[in-house]
Enzyme design. Structure first.
Site, PDB file in Angstrom:
ATOM      1  N   GLU A 268       2.982  12.095  22.029  1.00 30.28           N
ATOM      2  CA  GLU A 268       1.559  11.931  21.709  1.00 30.28           C
ATOM      3  C   GLU A 268       0.935  10.947  22.671  1.00 30.28           C
ATOM      4  O   GLU A 268       1.639  10.098  23.216  1.00 30.28           O
ATOM      5  CB  GLU A 268       1.406  11.323  20.296  1.00 30.28           C
ATOM      6  N   LYS A 270      -0.897   7.585  23.581  1.00 28.65           N
ATOM      7  CA  LYS A 270      -0.959   6.267  22.937  1.00 28.65           C
ATOM      8  C   LYS A 270      -2.396   5.756  23.080  1.00 28.65           C
ATOM      9  O   LYS A 270      -2.864   5.516  24.188  1.00 28.65           O
ATOM     10  CB  LYS A 270       0.025   5.305  23.594  1.00 28.65           C
ATOM     11  N   ARG A 275      -4.782  -0.476  14.816  1.00 32.66           N
ATOM     12  CA  ARG A 275      -4.124   0.365  13.815  1.00 32.66           C
ATOM     13  C   ARG A 275      -4.903   0.356  12.511  1.00 32.66           C
ATOM     14  O   ARG A 275      -5.345  -0.718  12.072  1.00 32.66           O
ATOM     15  CB  ARG A 275      -2.725  -0.212  13.583  1.00 32.66           C
ATOM     16  N   ARG A 290      -3.454  -3.278  10.282  1.00 29.14           N
ATOM     17  CA  ARG A 290      -1.994  -3.318  10.364  1.00 29.14           C
ATOM     18  C   ARG A 290      -1.402  -4.422   9.482  1.00 29.14           C
ATOM     19  O   ARG A 290      -0.302  -4.298   8.977  1.00 29.14           O
ATOM     20  CB  ARG A 290      -1.639  -3.552  11.830  1.00 29.14           C
ATOM     21  N   GLU A 319      -5.243   5.143  14.526  1.00 29.42           N
ATOM     22  CA  GLU A 319      -5.768   4.108  15.403  1.00 29.42           C
ATOM     23  C   GLU A 319      -7.286   4.256  15.427  1.00 29.42           C
ATOM     24  O   GLU A 319      -7.788   5.383  15.439  1.00 29.42           O
ATOM     25  CB  GLU A 319      -5.176   4.369  16.791  1.00 29.42           C
ATOM     26  N   PHE A 359      -2.590   9.843  13.442  1.00 29.79           N
ATOM     27  CA  PHE A 359      -1.398  10.481  13.993  1.00 29.79           C
ATOM     28  C   PHE A 359      -0.318  10.678  12.943  1.00 29.79           C
ATOM     29  O   PHE A 359       0.739  11.216  13.238  1.00 29.79           O
ATOM     30  CB  PHE A 359      -0.844   9.711  15.207  1.00 29.79           C
ATOM     31  N   ARG A 432      10.667  -1.361  12.810  1.00 32.11           N
ATOM     32  CA  ARG A 432      10.506  -1.167  14.252  1.00 32.11           C
ATOM     33  C   ARG A 432      11.833  -0.605  14.728  1.00 32.11           C
ATOM     34  O   ARG A 432      12.800  -1.329  14.903  1.00 32.11           O
ATOM     35  CB  ARG A 432      10.215  -2.512  14.922  1.00 32.11           C
ATOM     36  N   LYS A 438       7.488   3.526  22.508  1.00 31.59           N
ATOM     37  CA  LYS A 438       6.315   3.520  23.401  1.00 31.59           C
ATOM     38  C   LYS A 438       6.873   3.486  24.804  1.00 31.59           C
ATOM     39  O   LYS A 438       7.760   2.692  25.104  1.00 31.59           O
ATOM     40  CB  LYS A 438       5.394   2.343  23.111  1.00 31.59           C
TER      41      LYS A 438
HETATM   42  P1  AMP Z   1       2.316  -1.879  20.618  1.00 26.71           P
HETATM   43  O1  AMP Z   1       1.093  -2.391  19.917  1.00 26.71           O
HETATM   44  O2  AMP Z   1       2.269  -2.002  22.109  1.00 26.71           O
HETATM   45  O3  AMP Z   1       3.586  -2.364  19.963  1.00 26.71           O
HETATM   46  O4  AMP Z   1       2.355  -0.299  20.401  1.00 26.71           O
HETATM   47  C1  AMP Z   1       2.447   0.283  19.145  1.00 26.71           C
HETATM   48  C2  AMP Z   1       1.063   0.554  18.619  1.00 26.71           C
HETATM   49  O5  AMP Z   1       0.450   1.591  19.348  1.00 26.71           O
HETATM   50  C3  AMP Z   1       1.048   1.071  17.214  1.00 26.71           C
HETATM   51  O6  AMP Z   1       1.171   0.044  16.269  1.00 26.71           O
HETATM   52  C4  AMP Z   1      -0.310   1.731  17.136  1.00 26.71           C
HETATM   53  O7  AMP Z   1      -1.272   0.757  16.768  1.00 26.71           O
HETATM   54  C5  AMP Z   1      -0.590   2.144  18.565  1.00 26.71           C
HETATM   55  N1  AMP Z   1      -0.635   3.602  18.781  1.00 26.71           N
HETATM   56  C6  AMP Z   1      -1.526   4.226  19.578  1.00 26.71           C
HETATM   57  N2  AMP Z   1      -1.328   5.535  19.603  1.00 26.71           N
HETATM   58  C7  AMP Z   1      -0.274   5.801  18.789  1.00 26.71           C
HETATM   59  C8  AMP Z   1       0.421   6.998  18.397  1.00 26.71           C
HETATM   60  N3  AMP Z   1       0.071   8.190  18.858  1.00 26.71           N
HETATM   61  N4  AMP Z   1       1.462   6.845  17.546  1.00 26.71           N
HETATM   62  C9  AMP Z   1       1.834   5.640  17.076  1.00 26.71           C
HETATM   63  N5  AMP Z   1       1.218   4.483  17.415  1.00 26.71           N
HETATM   64  C10 AMP Z   1       0.170   4.556  18.259  1.00 26.71           C
END
Ligand code: AMP
Length: 567
Positions: A268, A270, A275, A290, A319, A359, A432, A438
């Site tokens: 998907e 990002k 969130r 979140r 998101e 998502f 997690r 990611k």
């Molecule tokens: P990070 O904040 O860098 O840890 O990345 C994870 C965050 O990316 C998640 O907590 C979501 O807020 C965001 N996110 C954006 N797009 C997506 C997606 N398609 N699936 C899951 N998380 C996503």
């Protein structure tokens, strides 16, 4: 249950040095609390009955309310210091409390260093011996009142209420009351400890306690269900629309990990936003951050979206992204201008527009989907939000080139990159894990010379499409890989125009290109390879850009690649 008994047991738990001892201590504390019946009624609590057990299971972790509950004490250090000073007597003021705090560094020790009990005034009752049996219930009811205090004069009211409690505290009680109200419990009891303690105290398996906690998001409730209805009760616990659960989280990972761990990857975009968890009930919409904060009022677009698009109760995960007039995404900072806003929301909305992209789907119309595989949850989301607007697109593939193309398209559209998910994974609130990755940005890039290319097919027949990459070895250029996808038609047209003048010969659809153009290329790994003349191959090479500032002579060398591989 007496608050003193709670404080004494917590004191013992704090002194425990082993994990096992801590779990044992918490387990005994819960058993003690469970001997008291639930209270008849608690002001401000939900329809569920509360008792010592619920409260103790939360307090021991330094929490006053369930994690899903939006109520907060909002007691700052100065209000707490003031209340302690007042309860400590005429000769003590907040400055004195602060001076002691500066010396010992911890509010519990400071609170325990005073003698309370002699002060008259609001809330100051004693039964003569200075310790008039404060109970857990009284403490909790006071804290519920305190959390409800709002508006002008509320800070004074909070100090009054706290003063009333401290004034009836023994030294050990004061230690833990102060820490509790300032959210600084720090007795070495984490979520895992309480989970294990509930399992041990009420003889239920810890993984089932864990699942119940994920669903209920409240240790108090889970402890109560465990004692009253045992395993069967825990298994029967469900999500509740309106009560947020923790969000499932992602780890950094690579395409290699994804395609090697799973048969295929769910890919998907990002989205670069904040969130949100949407709870849509028949007559109410709530949006949580979140951290499970209620952000409904700040995001009317999300509420309108839910009103327009959903007709069944649902819990969706996604998101919220800021967009410009053309609907293109804006940087994350723009979302923050809207996210927690309490005032002038309409005005802020004129400046920055936001839209949700969901998502995941945790609940639809009475059915919990946490244990349903992601591919099926996403299918539910697709039928719920038919038409595609407001939800992620999900690709299922095991082809790294396709994954790269999706990544490039995401970046091209202004998004952050991609997420790789295990299509068979269940939804684990708060976890997690390795089921959601990611994509890590490339650690290094290489500057490679283009020494060959291939004409595309079909729609792309007039574009050069697959580029052969080489690195220098003395005067010679040795191949190291090919970069194929991840480039839009527009970019391909540009690259074709750049490379065509350097084509030396053609054989079928393959062309030989004189070394002239340098590409910056990202990759996940360098491998040794019999296929390419440099002896190395790039794993998942990715086109980053043309290095117009570099000549072929400036490109990276076999030597550098060797040393990168060795480090
Ligand atoms: P990070 O904040 O860098 O840890 O990345 C994870 C965050 O990316 C998640 O907590 C979501 O807020 C965001 N996110 C954006 N797009 C997506 C997606 N398609 N699936 C899951 N998380 C996503």
């Amino acid at each position: 249950m007496e608050f003193a008994a709670f404080a004494d047991q917590v004191d013992e738990i704090e002194a425990e040095s082993s994990d096992h001892g801590t779990v044992d201590g918490v387990s005994r504390l819960l058993e003690h609390a469970a001997r008291t019946d639930p209270w008849d009624e608690t002001p401000g609590e939900s329809e569920e009955r509360t008792g010592d057990l619920e409260v103790v299971a939360r307090y021991v972790q330094g929490r006053v309310f369930p994690a899903w509950d939006a109520r907060k004490l909002e007691v700052g250090p100065s209000a707490c210091h003031e209340a302690i000073a007042r309860a400590a007597g005429r000769n003590v003021d907040a400055d004195d409390v602060e001076a002691r705090l500066a010396a010992v560094g911890e509010i519990g020790t400071v609170a325990a260093s005073y003698e309370f009990g002699g002060q008259q005034g609001l809330g100051a009752f004693t039964d003569g011996d200075g310790t008039d049996g404060l109970t857990i219930r009284e403490v909790h009811e006071t804290l519920v009142d305190l959390a409800a205090a709002e508006g002008s004069g509320s800070q004074d009211r909070k100090v009054d209420l706290l003063f009333g409690l401290f004034n009836r505290c023994t030294s050990t009680e004061a230690r833990y009351l102060a820490r509790l109200v300032l959210a600084e419990m720090r007795i070495g009891v984490g979520e895992g400890t309480v989970r294990d303690a509930v399992a041990a105290a009420f003889d239920v398996p810890d993984d089932r306690v864990e699942r119940a906690l994920q669903v209920a998001n409240d240790y108090g409730r889970v402890a109560r269900v465990a004692i009253e209805d045992g395993l069967e009760g825990l298994e029967a616990m469900t999500l509740s629309v309106g009560r947020p659960v923790k969000a499932m989280l992602a780890q950094a990972g690579t395409v290699t990990e994804a395609v090697e761990s799973w048969e295929e990857a769910a890919v998907e975009w990002k989205y670069d936003g904040a969130r949100v968890q949407l709870h849509h009930a028949d007559d109410e919409v709530r949006v949580f951050s979140r951290n499970m904060e209620d952000v409904t009022d700040a995001l009317p677009e999300v509420v309108e979206f839910a009103d327009d698009r959903l007709d069944a109760p649902a819990i969706l995960d996604g998101e919220v992204v800021a967009i410009d007039e053309a609907g293109d995404p804006l940087p994350f900072q723009e979302v923050l201008r809207r996210f927690r806003r309490k005032h002038d929301v309409a005005k802020a909305r004129e400046d920055v527009t936001v839209e949700p992209v969901f998502f995941d789907c945790l609940h639809v119309d009475g059915e919990d989907l946490l244990e349903t595989p992601l591919r099926d949850r996403h299918a539910r989301l697709e039928s719920l939000l038919a038409g595609g607007e407001g939800r992620s697109k999900l690709w299922l593939t095991d082809d790294p080139d396709e994954i790269d193309a999706i990544d490039a398209e995401a970046l091209e559209s202004g998004h952050e990159g991609i997420m790789l998910k295990d299509p068979d994974s269940t939804y684990s609130p708060g976890r997690r894990g390795k089921r959601w990755l990611k994509r890590k940005p490339d650690v290094e890039t290489l500057d490679c010379v283009v020494t060959g290319a291939e004409w595309g097919e079909g729609r792309r027949a007039t574009f050069l499409g697959t580029f052969e990459l080489s690195i220098r070895d003395g005067e010679a250029y040795e191949t190291i890989g090919k970069v194929a996808t991840g480039i839009t038609d527009e970019k391909l047209a540009e690259l074709t125009a750049l490379l065509e003048p350097h084509v030396r010969s053609q054989d079928g659809t393959s062309v030989d290109v004189e070394p002239a153009v340098v590409f910056e290329v990202g990759y996940e790994e360098i491998q040794s390879s019999p296929t390419y003349s440099s002896g190395y191959a790039l794993r998942f090479p990715r086109f980053v850009g043309v290095r117009e500032d570099l000549d072929p002579d400036d490109a990276d060398t076999v030597e550098r690649v060797r040393s990168l591989r060795e480090t």
